[in-house]
Design a protein around this motif. Structure first.
Motif, mmCIF file in Angstrom:
data_model
loop_
_atom_site.group_PDB
_atom_site.id
_atom_site.type_symbol
_atom_site.label_atom_id
_atom_site.label_comp_id
_atom_site.label_asym_id
_atom_site.label_seq_id
_atom_site.Cartn_x
_atom_site.Cartn_y
_atom_site.Cartn_z
ATOM 1 N N GLU A 60 46.661 -87.345 -31.432
ATOM 2 C CA GLU A 60 46.862 -88.109 -30.051
ATOM 3 C C GLU A 60 46.775 -89.558 -30.445
ATOM 4 O O GLU A 60 47.515 -90.360 -29.741
ATOM 5 N N TRP A 61 45.994 -90.151 -31.113
ATOM 6 C CA TRP A 61 45.759 -91.430 -31.641
ATOM 7 C C TRP A 61 47.036 -91.964 -32.313
ATOM 8 O O TRP A 61 47.365 -93.176 -31.891
ATOM 9 N N ALA A 62 47.632 -91.193 -32.928
ATOM 10 C CA ALA A 62 48.698 -91.644 -33.983
ATOM 11 C C ALA A 62 49.931 -91.879 -32.666
ATOM 12 O O ALA A 62 50.517 -92.745 -32.802
ATOM 13 N N ALA A 63 50.094 -90.871 -31.715
ATOM 14 C CA ALA A 63 50.923 -91.064 -30.995
ATOM 15 C C ALA A 63 51.007 -92.255 -29.928
ATOM 16 O O ALA A 63 52.065 -92.771 -29.652
ATOM 17 N N LYS A 64 49.463 -92.433 -29.369
ATOM 18 C CA LYS A 64 49.304 -93.678 -28.774
ATOM 19 C C LYS A 64 49.656 -94.738 -29.622
ATOM 20 O O LYS A 64 49.829 -96.042 -28.861
ATOM 21 N N SER A 65 49.534 -94.963 -30.920
ATOM 22 C CA SER A 65 49.719 -96.044 -31.561
ATOM 23 C C SER A 65 51.335 -96.263 -31.777
ATOM 24 O O SER A 65 51.658 -97.384 -32.334
ATOM 25 N N GLY A 66 51.974 -95.408 -31.455
ATOM 26 C CA GLY A 66 53.583 -95.599 -31.661
ATOM 27 C C GLY A 66 54.279 -94.914 -33.036
ATOM 28 O O GLY A 66 55.358 -94.887 -32.938
ATOM 29 N N ALA A 67 53.425 -94.103 -33.370
ATOM 30 C CA ALA A 67 54.008 -93.184 -34.524
ATOM 31 C C ALA A 67 54.905 -92.132 -33.974
ATOM 32 O O ALA A 67 54.732 -91.582 -32.868
ATOM 33 N N ARG A 68 55.792 -91.782 -34.742
ATOM 34 C CA ARG A 68 56.874 -90.772 -34.165
ATOM 35 C C ARG A 68 56.712 -89.504 -34.840
ATOM 36 O O ARG A 68 57.152 -88.215 -34.604
ATOM 37 N N LYS A 69 55.989 -89.730 -36.017
ATOM 38 C CA LYS A 69 55.881 -88.408 -37.073
ATOM 39 C C LYS A 69 54.470 -88.263 -37.715
ATOM 40 O O LYS A 69 53.912 -89.382 -38.080
ATOM 41 N N MET A 70 53.892 -87.432 -38.070
ATOM 42 C CA MET A 70 52.774 -87.105 -38.787
ATOM 43 C C MET A 70 53.050 -86.361 -39.972
ATOM 44 O O MET A 70 53.725 -85.355 -39.750
ATOM 45 N N MET A 71 52.403 -87.020 -41.258
ATOM 46 C CA MET A 71 52.941 -85.922 -42.521
ATOM 47 C C MET A 71 51.388 -85.655 -42.957
ATOM 48 O O MET A 71 50.180 -86.212 -42.733
ATOM 49 N N LEU A 72 51.454 -84.923 -43.717
ATOM 50 C CA LEU A 72 49.982 -84.124 -44.554
ATOM 51 C C LEU A 72 50.494 -83.625 -45.859
ATOM 52 O O LEU A 72 51.787 -83.231 -45.989
ATOM 53 N N GLY A 73 49.646 -83.404 -46.759
ATOM 54 C CA GLY A 73 49.977 -82.514 -47.894
ATOM 55 C C GLY A 73 48.963 -81.583 -47.949
ATOM 56 O O GLY A 73 47.635 -81.754 -47.597
ATOM 57 N N VAL A 74 49.375 -80.217 -48.228
ATOM 58 C CA VAL A 74 48.738 -79.343 -48.338
ATOM 59 C C VAL A 74 48.809 -78.466 -49.727
ATOM 60 O O VAL A 74 50.181 -78.354 -50.235
ATOM 61 N N VAL A 75 47.678 -77.996 -50.553
ATOM 62 C CA VAL A 75 48.134 -77.541 -51.606
ATOM 63 C C VAL A 75 48.734 -76.151 -51.573
ATOM 64 O O VAL A 75 47.970 -75.126 -50.705
ATOM 65 N N ASP A 110 51.228 -80.049 -54.424
ATOM 66 C CA ASP A 110 50.881 -80.687 -52.979
ATOM 67 C C ASP A 110 52.134 -80.718 -52.200
ATOM 68 O O ASP A 110 53.121 -81.460 -52.422
ATOM 69 N N LEU A 111 52.285 -79.640 -51.138
ATOM 70 C CA LEU A 111 53.444 -79.614 -50.528
ATOM 71 C C LEU A 111 53.310 -80.369 -49.313
ATOM 72 O O LEU A 111 52.281 -80.479 -48.566
ATOM 73 N N ALA A 112 54.631 -80.970 -48.835
ATOM 74 C CA ALA A 112 54.646 -82.048 -47.771
ATOM 75 C C ALA A 112 54.733 -80.849 -46.415
ATOM 76 O O ALA A 112 55.419 -80.192 -46.321
ATOM 77 N N MET A 113 53.828 -81.478 -45.114
ATOM 78 C CA MET A 113 53.974 -80.749 -43.952
ATOM 79 C C MET A 113 54.260 -81.947 -42.913
ATOM 80 O O MET A 113 53.846 -83.128 -43.126
ATOM 81 N N ALA A 114 54.917 -81.887 -41.755
ATOM 82 C CA ALA A 114 54.872 -82.657 -40.722
ATOM 83 C C ALA A 114 54.965 -82.286 -39.357
ATOM 84 O O ALA A 114 55.448 -80.919 -39.251
ATOM 85 N N ARG A 115 55.110 -82.992 -38.419
ATOM 86 C CA ARG A 115 55.224 -82.682 -37.014
ATOM 87 C C ARG A 115 55.733 -83.937 -36.277
ATOM 88 O O ARG A 115 55.240 -84.965 -36.643
ATOM 89 N N THR A 116 56.487 -83.459 -35.362
ATOM 90 C CA THR A 116 56.906 -84.582 -34.462
ATOM 91 C C THR A 116 55.774 -84.777 -33.465
ATOM 92 O O THR A 116 55.138 -84.210 -32.915
ATOM 93 N N LEU A 117 55.569 -86.394 -33.293
ATOM 94 C CA LEU A 117 54.528 -86.739 -32.189
ATOM 95 C C LEU A 117 55.349 -87.345 -30.783
ATOM 96 O O LEU A 117 56.331 -87.706 -30.916
ATOM 97 N N ASN A 118 54.572 -87.001 -29.823
ATOM 98 C CA ASN A 118 55.213 -87.257 -28.637
ATOM 99 C C ASN A 118 54.575 -88.434 -28.057
ATOM 100 O O ASN A 118 53.350 -88.588 -28.322
ATOM 101 N N ALA A 119 55.115 -89.482 -27.675
ATOM 102 C CA ALA A 119 54.633 -90.827 -26.966
ATOM 103 C C ALA A 119 53.765 -90.485 -25.984
ATOM 104 O O ALA A 119 54.129 -89.690 -25.270
#
Length: 168
Positions: A112-127, A159-168
């Motif tokens: 929620e914070w990321a979307a409000k800050s204008g980001a369009r995508k969130m990434m992370l790494g998972v082992v 460490d594998l990348a995962m992502a999701r799209t953020l809604n503004a």
């Protein structure tokens, strides 16, 4: 802890002792899940200024999950190279508090914070092989990208990348 109320608390540089305590627990309990090691953050690396700097990363949002007055989880979001992409970092929940929604609440708040800050995508790494974390991330809308963020300290697991799209 069934039916526990999860409180989220934003932390900053002045909360470095709390963050350090949780991070040490995370790196000790789940060393398999992090690129950093407990040894790297203890000893000479365990300096107040290092912890303050970690919590003062420009554009960061750092949260602690609290249940029954006890800190039981942590997570951070911050931009790296691309301002439209925010990374989820330092995600951890104490084993005694898993299964009551702490992880879901932490991630949802950072999304929620990321979307409000204008980001369009969130990434992370998972082992690879960390099926519990993977299930949490998939439940929160993340999917594997096919990219590898690098190798883990053991030199075997990725460490594998995962992502999701953020809604503004």
């Amino acid at each position: 802890m069934v039916g526990a109320v999860v409180e989220l608390v934003e932390v900053g540089p002045d909360d470095w002792r709390l963050w350090r305590e949780l991070r040490h627990k995370a790196l000790g309990e789940a060393s398999y899940a992090f690129k950093s090691t407990l040894a790297e953050w203890q000893g000479d690396g365990d300096r107040e200024q290092r912890w303050r700097d970690r919590l003062a990363i420009p554009g960061s949002y750092n949260l602690v999950g609290v249940v029954d007055g006890r800190p039981v989880g942590m997570a951070s979001g911050y931009p790296e190279d691309d301002p439209e992409v925010v990374w989820l970092h330092s995600m951890w929940v104490d084993p005694a508090a898993r299964g009551v929604g702490v992880g879901d609440r932490l991630i949802a708040a950072i999304v929620e914070w990321a979307a409000k800050s204008g980001a369009r995508k969130m990434m992370l790494g998972v082992v690879e092989g960390n099926t519990n974390a993977e299930a949490l991330y998939v439940r929160q809308g993340f999917a594997y990208t096919g990219e590898v963020n690098g190798m883990m300290p053991d030199g075997v697991r990725r460490d594998l990348a995962m992502a999701r799209t953020l809604n503004a």
